[in-house]
Design a protein around this motif. Structure first.
Motif, PDB file in Angstrom:
ATOM      1  N   ILE A   1       8.028   5.629   6.024  1.00 42.76           N
ATOM      2  CA  ILE A   1       9.121   6.424   5.625  1.00 42.76           C
ATOM      3  C   ILE A   1       9.007   7.728   6.281  1.00 42.76           C
ATOM      4  O   ILE A   1       9.984   8.411   6.798  1.00 42.76           O
ATOM      5  CB  ILE A   1       9.108   6.616   4.107  1.00 42.76           C
ATOM      6  CG1 ILE A   1       9.213   5.310   3.479  1.00 42.76           C
ATOM      7  CG2 ILE A   1      10.169   7.595   3.705  1.00 42.76           C
ATOM      8  CD1 ILE A   1       9.012   5.579   1.745  1.00 42.76           C
ATOM      9  N   ALA A   2       7.960   8.363   6.427  1.00 41.60           N
ATOM     10  CA  ALA A   2       7.673   9.773   6.985  1.00 41.60           C
ATOM     11  C   ALA A   2       7.825   9.383   8.590  1.00 41.60           C
ATOM     12  O   ALA A   2       8.338  10.693   9.138  1.00 41.60           O
ATOM     13  CB  ALA A   2       6.458  10.256   6.876  1.00 41.60           C
ATOM     14  N   GLY A   3       7.656   8.292   9.226  1.00 40.98           N
ATOM     15  CA  GLY A   3       7.715   8.172  10.636  1.00 40.98           C
ATOM     16  C   GLY A   3       6.669   7.650  11.348  1.00 40.98           C
ATOM     17  O   GLY A   3       6.075   8.483  12.067  1.00 40.98           O
ATOM     18  N   SER A   4       6.142   6.379  11.196  1.00 40.68           N
ATOM     19  CA  SER A   4       5.205   5.992  11.809  1.00 40.68           C
ATOM     20  C   SER A   4       5.463   5.781  13.375  1.00 40.68           C
ATOM     21  O   SER A   4       6.665   5.538  13.767  1.00 40.68           O
ATOM     22  CB  SER A   4       4.575   4.641  11.204  1.00 40.68           C
ATOM     23  OG  SER A   4       5.700   3.756  11.211  1.00 40.68           O
ATOM     24  N   ASN A   5       4.523   5.924  14.110  1.00 39.10           N
ATOM     25  CA  ASN A   5       4.714   5.699  15.780  1.00 39.10           C
ATOM     26  C   ASN A   5       5.011   4.483  16.046  1.00 39.10           C
ATOM     27  O   ASN A   5       5.600   4.084  17.246  1.00 39.10           O
ATOM     28  CB  ASN A   5       3.486   6.189  16.599  1.00 39.10           C
ATOM     29  CG  ASN A   5       3.038   7.668  16.415  1.00 39.10           C
ATOM     30  OD1 ASN A   5       4.038   8.335  16.337  1.00 39.10           O
ATOM     31  ND2 ASN A   5       1.894   7.956  16.441  1.00 39.10           N
TER      32      ASN A   5
ATOM     33  N   ASP B   1       4.272   5.287   2.639  1.00 37.40           N
ATOM     34  CA  ASP B   1       4.760   6.649   2.645  1.00 37.40           C
ATOM     35  C   ASP B   1       4.865   7.123   4.163  1.00 37.40           C
ATOM     36  O   ASP B   1       5.492   7.978   4.637  1.00 37.40           O
ATOM     37  CB  ASP B   1       3.702   7.411   1.995  1.00 37.40           C
ATOM     38  CG  ASP B   1       4.306   7.531   0.615  1.00 37.40           C
ATOM     39  OD1 ASP B   1       5.215   7.049   0.075  1.00 37.40           O
ATOM     40  OD2 ASP B   1       3.297   7.890  -0.134  1.00 37.40           O
ATOM     41  N   ASN B   2       3.786   6.581   4.945  1.00 34.71           N
ATOM     42  CA  ASN B   2       3.727   6.805   6.370  1.00 34.71           C
ATOM     43  C   ASN B   2       4.803   6.214   7.361  1.00 34.71           C
ATOM     44  O   ASN B   2       5.462   6.839   8.145  1.00 34.71           O
ATOM     45  CB  ASN B   2       2.524   6.125   6.938  1.00 34.71           C
ATOM     46  CG  ASN B   2       2.198   6.479   8.235  1.00 34.71           C
ATOM     47  OD1 ASN B   2       2.143   7.461   8.988  1.00 34.71           O
ATOM     48  ND2 ASN B   2       1.804   5.342   9.218  1.00 34.71           N
TER      49      ASN B   2
ATOM     50  N   ASP C   1       0.824  -1.204  -0.037  1.00 33.48           N
ATOM     51  CA  ASP C   1       0.086   0.250   0.091  1.00 33.48           C
ATOM     52  C   ASP C   1       0.925   1.291  -0.020  1.00 33.48           C
ATOM     53  O   ASP C   1       1.568   1.465   0.923  1.00 33.48           O
ATOM     54  CB  ASP C   1      -0.912   0.185   1.313  1.00 33.48           C
ATOM     55  CG  ASP C   1      -1.993   1.019   1.270  1.00 33.48           C
ATOM     56  OD1 ASP C   1      -1.350   2.128   0.776  1.00 33.48           O
ATOM     57  OD2 ASP C   1      -3.069   0.981   1.651  1.00 33.48           O
ATOM     58  N   PRO C   2       0.961   2.189  -1.126  1.00 34.57           N
ATOM     59  CA  PRO C   2       1.723   3.101  -1.128  1.00 34.57           C
ATOM     60  C   PRO C   2       1.534   4.320   0.121  1.00 34.57           C
ATOM     61  O   PRO C   2       2.516   4.881   0.445  1.00 34.57           O
ATOM     62  CB  PRO C   2       1.377   4.059  -2.493  1.00 34.57           C
ATOM     63  CG  PRO C   2       0.769   2.682  -3.238  1.00 34.57           C
ATOM     64  CD  PRO C   2       0.121   1.832  -2.209  1.00 34.57           C
ATOM     65  N   MET C   3       0.149   4.464   0.345  1.00 32.07           N
ATOM     66  CA  MET C   3      -0.038   5.209   1.353  1.00 32.07           C
ATOM     67  C   MET C   3       0.748   4.934   2.807  1.00 32.07           C
ATOM     68  O   MET C   3       1.354   5.564   3.457  1.00 32.07           O
ATOM     69  CB  MET C   3      -1.462   5.785   1.623  1.00 32.07           C
ATOM     70  CG  MET C   3      -2.193   6.223   0.471  1.00 32.07           C
ATOM     71  SD  MET C   3      -3.844   6.599   0.859  1.00 32.07           S
ATOM     72  CE  MET C   3      -3.692   7.877   2.339  1.00 32.07           C
ATOM     73  N   VAL C   4       0.497   3.460   3.086  1.00 33.07           N
ATOM     74  CA  VAL C   4       1.352   2.957   4.443  1.00 33.07           C
ATOM     75  C   VAL C   4       2.637   3.329   4.314  1.00 33.07           C
ATOM     76  O   VAL C   4       3.468   3.358   5.154  1.00 33.07           O
ATOM     77  CB  VAL C   4       0.502   1.562   4.387  1.00 33.07           C
ATOM     78  CG1 VAL C   4       1.554   0.738   5.696  1.00 33.07           C
ATOM     79  CG2 VAL C   4      -0.735   1.575   4.644  1.00 33.07           C
TER      80      VAL C   4
END
Length: 301
Positions: A215-219, A212-213, A207-210
């Motif tokens: 890579i951006a820094g998920s909790n 990206d999340n 899932d591209p959105m997941v």
């Protein structure tokens, strides 16, 4: 060979942490240990389904992955070849590879950077070969590592693993999310500039959105990038002292390339009161202990 298993989950005593545990994947097998076993499980299954009889892979002169691949190939009745990064040498690790029947192709460091070209140059016309990237990095490896989560308690607050390529961490995160757990995954890169691990993990998320999340820094994914001790396979006296004390105190062998850095990170974070009282913390022992032989001069007392 790759049958179902559940390696031991062992409690560790610690002056500040009452719930510190280690997943002993180092005990899976003496030569195909830890995450090497996990990664190769579905790689070999895929090779068998495609009718390939010759495994071709890559690694340095002290690569645990090479020994694991050589052993797995021999036990499965397969041929194995490895491209070795750097000048021709014969050490304990490569001797084991040869004893398991693996052919070694020593490759200069510049040519080695382009692994597909190395593979094509030697095996372009051989339909029997199966390409395995360095360290076993692949979707099949991620799938195998994801299975670790089902062997762990569901109430873990924190799970730690060391990382070189991020493949094992990608599998663990996938397993945590698939199971709907609240466990936070802590990744300790063992080389400088370890922030790239996030992007590597994201590559295995469909899932591209997941992705990206992540890579951006998920909790649920925390990187601790300050415990590389100078870079990959680099050490400092403080790390070696910790490794000796840990091994003698717990009777669990760890290595200075991966697992010592991970356990050092946990210990240091505990000293900083990073964890809440009573939180359940687990560390994945990824094996790879044969690599100690490549650092015996540094480790020796």
């Amino acid at each position: 060979m790759f049958t179902a298993l559940n390696s031991p989950f062992q409690h560790l005593t610690h002056p500040f942490l009452t719930q510190l545990w280690v997943k002993r994947d180092d005990l899976i097998d003496p030569y195909i240990s830890g995450n090497k076993w996990r990664k190769l499980k579905y790689i070999l299954q895929d090779a068998a389904e495609k009718g390939r009889k010759h495994l071709v892979t890559f690694g340095g002169a002290y690569s645990n992955h090479l020994v694991a691949t050589a052993a797995a190939a021999a036990r499965s009745g397969l041929k194995a070849t490895a491209f070795i990064r750097g000048e021709k040498v014969l050490n304990e690790m490569l001797l084991l590879c040869q004893l398991y029947g693996m052919e070694l192709i020593f490759t200069d460091r510049e040519s080695y950077k382009d692994k597909p070209s190395c593979y094509q140059k030697h095996f372009a016309n051989d339909p029997d070969t199966y390409f395995i990237d360095e360290g076993g990095a692949s979707a099949e490896a991620v799938k195998g590592c994801a299975e670790i989560i089902a062997e762990l308690p569901a109430d873990l607050d924190h799970l730690f693993c060391a990382a070189g390529t991020g493949t094992t961490a990608a599998g663990l995160l996938q397993g945590i999310r698939t199971a709907g757990l609240k466990t936070r995954l802590h990744v300790v890169p063992v080389l400088k500039g370890g922030d790239f691990i996030r992007e590597e993990i994201g590559k295995y998320v469909p899932d591209p959105m997941v992705a990206d999340n992540i890579i951006a820094g998920s909790n649920d994914l925390i990187l601790h990038t300050d415990y590389h001790f100078g870079g990959y396979a680099k050490t400092q006296p403080q790390l070696l002292q910790f490794m000796r004390k840990f091994t003698a105190g717990h009777g669990i062998l760890i290595d200075p390339v991966y697992t010592a850095k991970m356990f050092f990170a946990i210990d240091d974070l505990a000293d900083q009161n990073y964890f809440q009282p009573g939180e359940k913390i687990a560390a994945l022992h990824t094996g790879g202990l044969l690599g100690i032989m490549g650092m015996k001069e540094k480790i020796a007392l």
